[in-house]
Design an enzyme around this catalytic site. Structure first.
Site, PDB file in Angstrom:
ATOM      1  N   HIS A   6      -6.575  -4.348  -3.298  1.00 44.65           N
ATOM      2  CA  HIS A   6      -6.925  -3.695  -2.033  1.00 44.65           C
ATOM      3  C   HIS A   6      -7.174  -2.232  -2.357  1.00 44.65           C
ATOM      4  CE1 HIS A   6      -7.261  -2.750   2.129  1.00 44.65           C
ATOM      5  NE2 HIS A   6      -6.077  -2.198   2.279  1.00 44.65           N
TER       6      HIS A   6
ATOM      7  N   GLN B 110       2.469   2.153  -3.463  1.00 48.80           N
ATOM      8  CA  GLN B 110       1.664   2.258  -4.678  1.00 48.80           C
ATOM      9  C   GLN B 110       1.622   3.673  -5.259  1.00 48.80           C
ATOM     10  OE1 GLN B 110      -2.216   0.455  -4.379  1.00 48.80           O
ATOM     11  NE2 GLN B 110      -1.382  -1.546  -3.837  1.00 48.80           N
TER      12      GLN B 110
ATOM     13  N   SER C 216     -13.554 -29.796  24.130  1.00 45.69           N
ATOM     14  CA  SER C 216     -14.214 -30.469  25.244  1.00 45.69           C
ATOM     15  C   SER C 216     -15.403 -29.632  25.731  1.00 45.69           C
ATOM     16  CB  SER C 216     -13.227 -30.669  26.390  1.00 45.69           C
ATOM     17  OG  SER C 216     -12.896 -29.419  26.981  1.00 45.69           O
TER      18      SER C 216
ATOM     19  N   ASP D 163       0.803  -1.226   0.000  1.00 49.76           N
ATOM     20  CA  ASP D 163       0.000   0.000   0.000  1.00 49.76           C
ATOM     21  C   ASP D 163       0.835   1.274   0.000  1.00 49.76           C
ATOM     22  OD1 ASP D 163      -2.397  -1.460   0.080  1.00 49.76           O
ATOM     23  OD2 ASP D 163      -2.373  -1.547   2.260  1.00 49.76           O
TER      24      ASP D 163
ATOM     25  N   GLY E  93      -1.558 -15.389  -1.976  1.00 47.73           N
ATOM     26  CA  GLY E  93      -1.265 -15.745  -3.360  1.00 47.73           C
ATOM     27  C   GLY E  93      -0.905 -17.199  -3.560  1.00 47.73           C
TER      28      GLY E  93
END
Length: 343
Positions: free
Chosen positions: A108, A86, A252, A83, A134
């Site tokens: 995203h 980018q 349990s 992110d 991936g």
């Protein structure tokens, strides 16, 4: 219930005769690129060199080029770097090659939703987000199966963005499992919230708190490690396969009763209130701004927090105990499936 899209709802022919650029040949990039290639799509890889990812792309039969060269060649450009990287990649190498009618693809929505990447109005912007790492996207495809995907359309210049998103999802195997339509806003905000409040932030802090409680009470750190961290995989695996209700049927009766009677004493109304505060910080863009600023200042806070948690006693104890269990590294849940959030 959300509408689901499957193979019959997607037309892979929309990508035939077109070229898809995968920018970033990391964990997600490799899985999607190989699946698209095997589905008959023309794929070009944009990956800097020297790097292990560049070498891996070559081994996989690709001829990687720079992000700029890949963007210039491609009809559809998928940005799969992390992110915080980018925006720089977009501004320096992709933006100038976004001619009219091209498509910009994400897995995203962070940079689009929070307004860091501002694409021109004459291109499509859509999202195809597999809900798995991936390596799993690749392995499921090779088995004739698929990983469920989300799709979203932010900008539909051509009038065909949704069908292109479905075609891309089909190319990576997503429509074999099912595709859900969302928005960039919903995908981004829920993804960040899940990471911070539950999957990463909430879980890791709960583990440390439980470990510290036992150690402070005089119990052996090794025993505390097994009870608060090691056995968590048994529970999450059961939840993954059959939900919380199914997990309750596998433990349990004592453990199940302890869950019902004590769980809400751990996750209190105060905890839920703080979750809402965290969500508000995400929705307002405060977290996004904080994270982007952190990357402009050499990650000083990030590195301090990482060093703090890396030096916790539970990590030292775990390092030693895992040496006794070499089978962990070769198990199905090991390295290749772990980097879920690494794009």
């Amino acid at each position: 219930m959300a509408k689901m899209y499957y193979d019959q709802d997607a037309d892979l022919n929309l990508l035939k005769g077109k070229k898809v650029a995968i920018i970033g040949y990391g964990i997600q990039g490799r899985g999607q690129a190989l699946n698209l290639k095997d589905s008959g799509v023309d794929v070009v890889i944009g990956q800097r060199q020297p790097s292990p990812s560049f070498d891996q792309a070559v081994k996989d039969g690709f001829q990687p080029v720079t992000a700029a060269e890949a963007a210039e060649q491609a009809d559809y450009i998928q940005i799969l770097t992390q992110d915080h990287i980018q925006l720089e990649v977009y501004e320096n190498e992709i933006k100038q090659h976004l001619s009219e009618g091209k498509g910009l693809i994400f897995s995203h929505g962070f940079n689009i939703h929070f307004g860091y990447i501002k694409a021109p109005e004459n291109v499509d912007i859509f999202l195809v987000a597999p809900k798995g790492p991936g390596a799993l996207v690749r392995s499921q495809y090779m088995e004739g199966k698929g990983v469920p995907c989300l799709i979203a359309v932010q900008q539909d210049f051509t009038g065909n963005a949704k069908q292109l998103a479905l075609a891309h999802a089909k190319g990576i195997g997503g429509t074999r499992a099912g595709v859900i339509e969302t928005t960039f806003k919903e995908e981004t905000e829920t993804d960040l919230f899940g990471e911070q409040a539950v999957l990463c932030g909430g879980t890791s802090e709960l583990i440390r708190a439980g470990f510290e409680t036992l150690v402070d009470a005089g119990y052996q750190p090794e025993i505390a490690y097994f009870e608060c961290l090691h056995e968590l995989k048994l529970i999450t695996d059961a939840i993954f396969v059959s939900g919380i209700k199914g997990m309750h049927r596998r433990v349990s009766d004592t453990a199940e009763y302890g869950d019902y009677s004590r769980g809400r004493r751990i996750i209190t109304e105060e905890t839920r209130k703080e979750m809402k505060n965290i969500l508000s910080e995400i929705q307002s863009g405060k977290f996004a701004e904080e994270w982007m600023n952190e990357n402009k200042t050499d990650r000083s806070n990030y590195n301090k927090m990482r060093d703090r948690d890396d030096s916790h006693l539970i990590e030292k104890v775990g390092d030693e105990l895992r040496k006794m269990m070499p089978w962990i590294q070769s198990s199905s849940g090991s390295q290749s499936a772990l980097s879920v959030g690494k794009r």
